[in-house]
Write an enzyme that holds these catalytic residues in place. Sequence first.
Site, PDB file in Angstrom:
ATOM      1  N   LYS A 117       0.861  -1.176   0.000  1.00  0.00           N
ATOM      2  CA  LYS A 117       0.000   0.000   0.000  1.00  0.00           C
ATOM      3  C   LYS A 117       0.902   1.232   0.000  1.00  0.00           C
ATOM      4  CE  LYS A 117      -3.841   2.126   2.636  1.00  0.00           C
ATOM      5  NZ  LYS A 117      -4.721   2.006   3.820  1.00  0.00           N
ATOM      6  N   SER A 141      -9.850   2.360   3.073  1.00  0.00           N
ATOM      7  CA  SER A 141      -8.947   3.073   2.206  1.00  0.00           C
ATOM      8  C   SER A 141      -7.987   2.196   1.406  1.00  0.00           C
ATOM      9  CB  SER A 141      -8.113   4.035   3.065  1.00  0.00           C
ATOM     10  OG  SER A 141      -7.246   3.300   3.919  1.00  0.00           O
ATOM     11  N   SER A 159     -10.192  -0.056   7.185  1.00  0.00           N
ATOM     12  CA  SER A 159      -9.574   0.142   5.872  1.00  0.00           C
ATOM     13  C   SER A 159      -8.965  -1.106   5.244  1.00  0.00           C
ATOM     14  CB  SER A 159      -8.482   1.222   5.955  1.00  0.00           C
ATOM     15  OG  SER A 159      -9.070   2.496   5.918  1.00  0.00           O
TER      16      SER A 159
END
Lengths: 483, 484
Positions: free
Chosen positions: B76, B151, B175
């Site tokens: 990420k 997210s 997330s």
Amino acid sequence: MEWEVVIGLEIHAQLATKSKIFSGASTAYGAEANTQACAVDLGLPGVLPVFNEEALRMAVKFGLAIDAEIGLKSVFDRKNYFYPDSPKGYQTTQLHHPIVGMGHIDIELDDGETRRINVTRAHLEEDAGKSVHEGFSGMSGIDLNRAGTPLIEIVSEPELRTAKEAAAYFKKMHSIVTYLGVCDGDLSQGSMRCDCNVSLRPKGQEEFGTRTEIKNVNSFRNVERAINAEIERQMDILEDGGVILQETRLYDADKNETRAMRSKEVENDYRYFPCPDLLPVIIDQDYVDAVKETLPELPDAKKARFENDHGLSATDAAVLAANRDLADFFETAAKIAGDYKLAANWVQGDVSAALNRLEVGINELNITAEQLGRILQLIKDSTLNNGGAKEVFNALVEGKGDDVDGLVDSLGLKQVSDTGAIEEIVAQVLADNPKLVEGYLATPEEKRGKAMGPFIGLTRKAAKGVNPQVVMEVLKKKLEELG
Amino acid sequence: MHNKTIAEISRDLAAGEYSSTEITTDLLARVKDLDKGLNSFITVTEEQALAQAKAADERRAAGNATPWTGVPMAHKDIFCTKGVLTTCGSKMLSNFEAPYDATVVENFNNAGAVSLGKTNMDEFAMGSSNETSYFGPVKNPWDTDRVPGGSSGGSAAAVAARLVPGATATDTGGSIRQPAALCGITGLKPTYGRVSRWGMIAFASSLDQAGTMTRTVEDSAMMMNVMASFDKKDSTCVERDVPDYTSTLNDSIEGMTIGLPTEYFRDDISAEMQQQVRNAIAEYEKMGAKVKEISLPNTHLSVPTYYVVAPAECSANLSRMDGVRFGYRCEDPKDIEDLYCRSRGEGFGNEVKRRIMVGAYALSAGFYDAYYKKAQQVRRLIKNDFVEAFKDVDVIMSPTSPTPAFKFGEKTDDPVAMYLEDIFTIATNLAGLPGMSVPCGQVNNLPVGLQLIGNYFDEARILNAGHKFQQATDWHLKAPQGIE
């Protein structure tokens, strides 16, 4: 109207740790800009603080030295504000749970009185970097070497009443932190900085007047001068019926006046909250006790001991105890000599003069306490007279040797006290100077004491190190025989 | 090759079926081909990936390979990677190259893993739909008109689309778990303190935790074996042995007690959604697990509590993005005030600004006690609910999200509706507990997630429970149309 002055000091002292409070970067002063700032000090995204336990130990040590409550649980908070040399946009400090709670120190006033000043608290926090405004063609440079240097902010109660007291308080704090070795105390490098809160109120009124804060005063003398200038300014305004604005001011030493820095009319909201990246700092009584074990003898105790056990005057004891290095130097020499008073005279006389002349600290002087002790020993056993001792002392200070006894020999300073030997020298001097002898004999009886002076000088010149006491006696005898 | 799991690739590489260079090349080609439509990557590091693959092959030849050596994956874009852009999905960091690796990244590098690049995300991890990314929204591989969740939407979509078998992710309020559920994959958020946060760009420090995005629970266990470590650089990281999470995957779950919180099976959750979760519970009962209704009475307070605590922390965490030392800086600043205002005004997106303002307000003088302090008190109540519940049950199960993937734009004008996306996941973060989402069914051809919440540091148990479910069902094997 009669006014009462109310002063409180906030002293920032940099802790003498090797690395920073939340990172492994070095705290050494004077490196090239931004070479001692790691990712943590730069506040890069993703970095996290790790608390330096050495800073904790030093803060606790300080707390114990001022007889304060130690916070067994202290908590770091974030103080939010934007400033270019504050890289994270917040300062990590301690708001509600400081490491050091209420304590106190005693200050001595000129009249010999002692006053106890309470210390509200002392908390750990990180120093900011520095903005550099010259040399960047209209822009500012930022040096983050200092960012993250551990500080303790020592906050006094508003109990100081004169600028002199404030300076004495600052000096005493300086003495304590340097004694403890938790701060190097170098004011010129900003190791200790003082913010002075000053307000006036009509005598007898309980409520405080509006205060101003003079930021970053960095010498004992300037603390006194800045506060006096501010007192005068405030008094002028108040006497004229004006009001004091709560604001931050700077002291201009050249003009000896304070001027407004930025208005605090709208109080800055720092939005404090506990730092979620750092756990509360929990210590136990065992930890505190262990630190207590490491406390050195502090200035007050040392002063009392010098006075009570070794018969020094209060003034001598205070001067010698104020600086730990000087006190150690003094005491080492005194012990070797076996005479504290003699050592006190020397340290405050020739040693202090040399320090002032060379503008160095005691540890940079070319003479050790052991060497001074040996010189004093030689005075005590009459091997050296005072002049000879000074000569050896100066030779050492000037780096002309490091063996006291060797210097005494090579400079021919060994004092001659043997009467027979001195008689021979004196006889020779008298024989060589018949005119002087004539003159002496012509001098009326009551003025002969003074007229003996030249003979003493000549004798000592002829044989360095003759014991002046013995020379006097022999001369008197010989001259009497002649006349 | 792209359908292979981490465990399979690990075995194949060990058996010499193919080299790391081969599978890395294959997956890089696939990223090139498919990601234009998905936008799951912000940065593809082709060159570094091939170099890492080559090094991995050499390491294997030299005889010191780990189970991860040569296995492709992605990070990420919230994890700092030395010499590679780390944008956090923001214009503010669109030019930021970290001079150091996050501990999580370092752990994977040390194990010999091959990173294909950095995955897309909501800006500074603030969002539940990946629509706040400066680099454009990620599309859900199951239906490209729909969001992947957020997210960590990039990591979820990349894994669901078989671009990588696994990716790192972070979870502050859901997330990891919510996008895992919306993309039909497995996502694990470990206990707070289990994985180092060093080098993970902070959103809300007391809630953020790194975790895994994989297709199978077994792969999640394999990722955890590498990610979990004690790290002196993170003071909130807990010093505790890291078990081999793969060793207990097949343990029997007979007699395991599953708690079903009544507050998580709400009337406003569609009957079909609830049915999928109930079916999964029934599967567990077949395996010998016991089910117990429980209550987490403060559940309704978790979203409001979260939206005080998280913005408050982020308002300070994001202050360092000031245009002074790194990142975006406005053109021709007049003075320092102007530099701050315009750099931040132009560099941050709306959702980030909204949260900074909410947080600054909650911390401001006169409001601190009513908001931040109160929120911390409520947070303790929420935690206590779980502590009480875990006295009676081993695992708590619930839906992961209230709905399957929704359409782009559906909730962008209604922040509160968007915030409610995380209604089942947020309490876990506030309590610091581990949580996982595994695919457990479909509604209208869209995946539905089952959330498993474990006790502190009990990741092994929820991985065990999740793995047993995947042994008994095939929801985790289903791929989006056109992806197979």
